[in-house]
Design an enzyme around this catalytic site. Structure first.
Site, PDB file in Angstrom:
ATOM      1  N   ARG A  53       0.789  -1.226   0.000  1.00  0.00           N
ATOM      2  CA  ARG A  53       0.000   0.000   0.000  1.00  0.00           C
ATOM      3  C   ARG A  53       0.820   1.274   0.000  1.00  0.00           C
ATOM      4  O   ARG A  53       0.617   2.163  -0.812  1.00  0.00           O
ATOM      5  CB  ARG A  53      -0.840   0.089   1.294  1.00  0.00           C
ATOM      6  CG  ARG A  53      -2.274  -0.142   1.171  1.00  0.00           C
ATOM      7  CD  ARG A  53      -2.735  -0.642   2.518  1.00  0.00           C
ATOM      8  NE  ARG A  53      -1.855  -1.690   2.956  1.00  0.00           N
ATOM      9  CZ  ARG A  53      -1.968  -2.955   2.545  1.00  0.00           C
ATOM     10  NH1 ARG A  53      -2.930  -3.297   1.761  1.00  0.00           N
ATOM     11  NH2 ARG A  53      -1.106  -3.867   2.941  1.00  0.00           N
ATOM     12  N   THR A  54       1.728   1.379   0.964  1.00  0.00           N
ATOM     13  CA  THR A  54       2.369   2.671   1.170  1.00  0.00           C
ATOM     14  C   THR A  54       3.195   3.061  -0.058  1.00  0.00           C
ATOM     15  O   THR A  54       3.086   4.176  -0.566  1.00  0.00           O
ATOM     16  CB  THR A  54       3.242   2.633   2.444  1.00  0.00           C
ATOM     17  OG1 THR A  54       2.407   2.228   3.523  1.00  0.00           O
ATOM     18  CG2 THR A  54       3.833   3.987   2.743  1.00  0.00           C
ATOM     19  N   LYS A  82      25.937  -3.919  -0.523  1.00  0.00           N
ATOM     20  CA  LYS A  82      27.397  -3.724  -0.541  1.00  0.00           C
ATOM     21  C   LYS A  82      27.855  -2.998   0.711  1.00  0.00           C
ATOM     22  O   LYS A  82      29.017  -2.609   0.832  1.00  0.00           O
ATOM     23  CB  LYS A  82      27.802  -2.911  -1.769  1.00  0.00           C
ATOM     24  CG  LYS A  82      27.406  -3.525  -3.077  1.00  0.00           C
ATOM     25  CD  LYS A  82      27.860  -2.623  -4.230  1.00  0.00           C
ATOM     26  CE  LYS A  82      27.291  -3.083  -5.559  1.00  0.00           C
ATOM     27  NZ  LYS A  82      27.456  -2.045  -6.595  1.00  0.00           N
ATOM     28  N   ARG A 103      11.285   3.774   3.593  1.00  0.00           N
ATOM     29  CA  ARG A 103      10.865   2.860   4.671  1.00  0.00           C
ATOM     30  C   ARG A 103      12.052   1.991   5.029  1.00  0.00           C
ATOM     31  O   ARG A 103      12.753   1.495   4.145  1.00  0.00           O
ATOM     32  CB  ARG A 103       9.694   2.002   4.202  1.00  0.00           C
ATOM     33  CG  ARG A 103       9.432   0.825   5.129  1.00  0.00           C
ATOM     34  CD  ARG A 103       8.182   0.087   4.782  1.00  0.00           C
ATOM     35  NE  ARG A 103       6.983   0.869   5.066  1.00  0.00           N
ATOM     36  CZ  ARG A 103       5.749   0.374   5.024  1.00  0.00           C
ATOM     37  NH1 ARG A 103       5.553  -0.892   4.709  1.00  0.00           N
ATOM     38  NH2 ARG A 103       4.715   1.137   5.286  1.00  0.00           N
ATOM     39  N   HIS A 131       5.122   6.158  11.664  1.00  0.00           N
ATOM     40  CA  HIS A 131       4.634   6.011  10.285  1.00  0.00           C
ATOM     41  C   HIS A 131       3.692   7.192  10.021  1.00  0.00           C
ATOM     42  O   HIS A 131       2.484   7.034   9.941  1.00  0.00           O
ATOM     43  CB  HIS A 131       3.906   4.668  10.165  1.00  0.00           C
ATOM     44  CG  HIS A 131       3.576   4.235   8.776  1.00  0.00           C
ATOM     45  ND1 HIS A 131       3.664   5.071   7.676  1.00  0.00           N
ATOM     46  CD2 HIS A 131       3.136   3.036   8.295  1.00  0.00           C
ATOM     47  CE1 HIS A 131       3.294   4.407   6.599  1.00  0.00           C
ATOM     48  NE2 HIS A 131       2.974   3.171   6.951  1.00  0.00           N
TER      49      HIS A 131
END
Ligand code: NCD
Length: 362
Positions: A53-54, A82, A103, A131
């Site tokens: 969703r986000t 890396k 995120r 959030h």
């Protein structure tokens, strides 16, 4: 003009929040007016943790504003494999894009990213911490469905310990008038102490219970959450707690007729599909509201509407930086990335707190 980031929902003043909501109202009502508003601009989505969703909400918001999107949805396809730090990645990406939504599984990662580059950074979830754009989504849903953001009781159910959407939602609602909080969770998943202290200093009314049934008749907004499986270090504990609450039609019968049910989604087992047909179930509408408010946010960050002083580095309850201390939270970005500066502040009550993850120091 200082750039603006959105790391914590309280980075936005109440006035800014209102202006975002009214802009989102206009976007919802007249989307075509905004179809070229971000023409020539690029959003980078840097997602180190799974999302449906986000990320897609951010991306479709930018596309509908006439802008374009770059980024990664799996850090295994990025230079993180890396050993590149979050800060270096954000700095590099700032040469390719105009705004970042990120995120990460570590708490404070978005703050670290924001401090390393000159373009706006939006926190799309940092571990179990915050959030804020889910909270904008939640607030816009309540605003559209209840036509107010004051004078109600919110029942928050499930994983209040690890649920970052819960932490941001409470921080936001603490600033609104006459909101009572009913916190419904098993003992093991209660709200962290630092948020309870914020509730106490805001002087709001709150109570805790482990019984969803007993809370149902009193709540105006029921906020269901998933037990956050990925944050548990003890698998057996997760298994024991996973199905603690299941909202079903018999429980819905205990609720007010104008109560609304929200959920940030994904749901696992905590809302029975039979509830989806109830007119009070708003969790899928909420997804649509999320795209609209993200359009308002991206636009306001890029067109200079959100340019007032950024408060996150010097919030009012933080007195001063304290030196010679280390954050001991293993889930904090500072613990993982030793080259980041320590950011420990002493609060007015004398306690110490890490600015990346908000954990208290003993
Ligand atoms: C939430 C999240 O990622 O914290 N999902 C979302 O962004 N809509 C809630 C969750 O994963 O349980």
């Amino acid at each position: 003009m200082a750039k603006r980031d959105l790391i914590n929902i309280t980075d936005l003043s109440l006035e800014e929040l209102e202006s975002l909501l009214s802009r989102a109202d206009d976007i919802a009502d007249r989307p075509e007016k905004y179809s070229q508003s971000c023409k020539g601009k690029k959003l980078a989505t840097l997602f180190y943790e799974p999302s449906t969703r986000t990320r897609l909400s951010f991306e479709s918001a930018m596309l509908e504003l006439g802008g374009s999107v770059i980024g990664f949805s799996d850090s295994r396809s990025s230079s993180a494999t890396k050993g590149e730090t979050v800060e270096d990645t954000a700095r590099v990406v700032s040469y390719f894009a105009d705004i970042i939504a990120t995120r990460h599984f570590l708490e404070g990662a978005a703050l670290a990213a924001s401090e390393s580059c000159d373009i706006p950074v939006i926190n799309a979830g940092d571990g179990g911490h915050f959030h804020p754009t889910q909270t904008l989504t939640d607030l816009f849903t309540i605003h559209r469905e209840k036509e107010k953001l004051t004078d109600f009781t919110v029942g928050i159910v499930g994983d209040l310990k690890y649920g970052r959407t819960v932490h941001s939602l409470i921080s936001a609602l603490l600033r609104n008038n006459n909101i009572s909080f009913c916190l419904i969770s098993p003992e093991e998943l209660k709200l962290p102490g630092y948020i309870k202290r914020e509730m106490d200093s805001a002087g709001v009314s709150w109570m805790e219970t482990d019984s969803l049934e007993s809370a149902m008749p009193d709540v105006d907004v029921l906020y269901m959450t998933r037990i956050q499986e990925e944050r548990f270090s003890d698998r057996a504990e997760f298994e024991r707690l996973r199905d603690t609450y299941v909202l079903d039609l018999p429980k819905m019968r205990l609720a007010k007729e104008d109560m609304i049910v929200l959920h940030p989604l994904p749901r696992v087992n905590e809302i029975a599909p039979e509830v989806d047909g109830d007119l009070r179930a708003k969790y899928f509408d909420q997804v649509g509201y999320g795209k609209v408010i993200r359009k308002a946010l991206i636009l306001s960050m890029l067109d200079g509407t959100l340019t007032t002083e950024d408060t996150k580095k010097q919030p009012s309850d933080r007195e001063s930086f304290a030196y010679g201390h280390r954050c001991g939270n293993p889930k904090c970005i500072r613990t993982a990335e030793a080259n980041l500066p320590q950011k420990i502040v002493r609060l007015k009550d004398g306690s110490l707190r890490c600015l990346y993850c908000d954990h208290g120091l003993e």
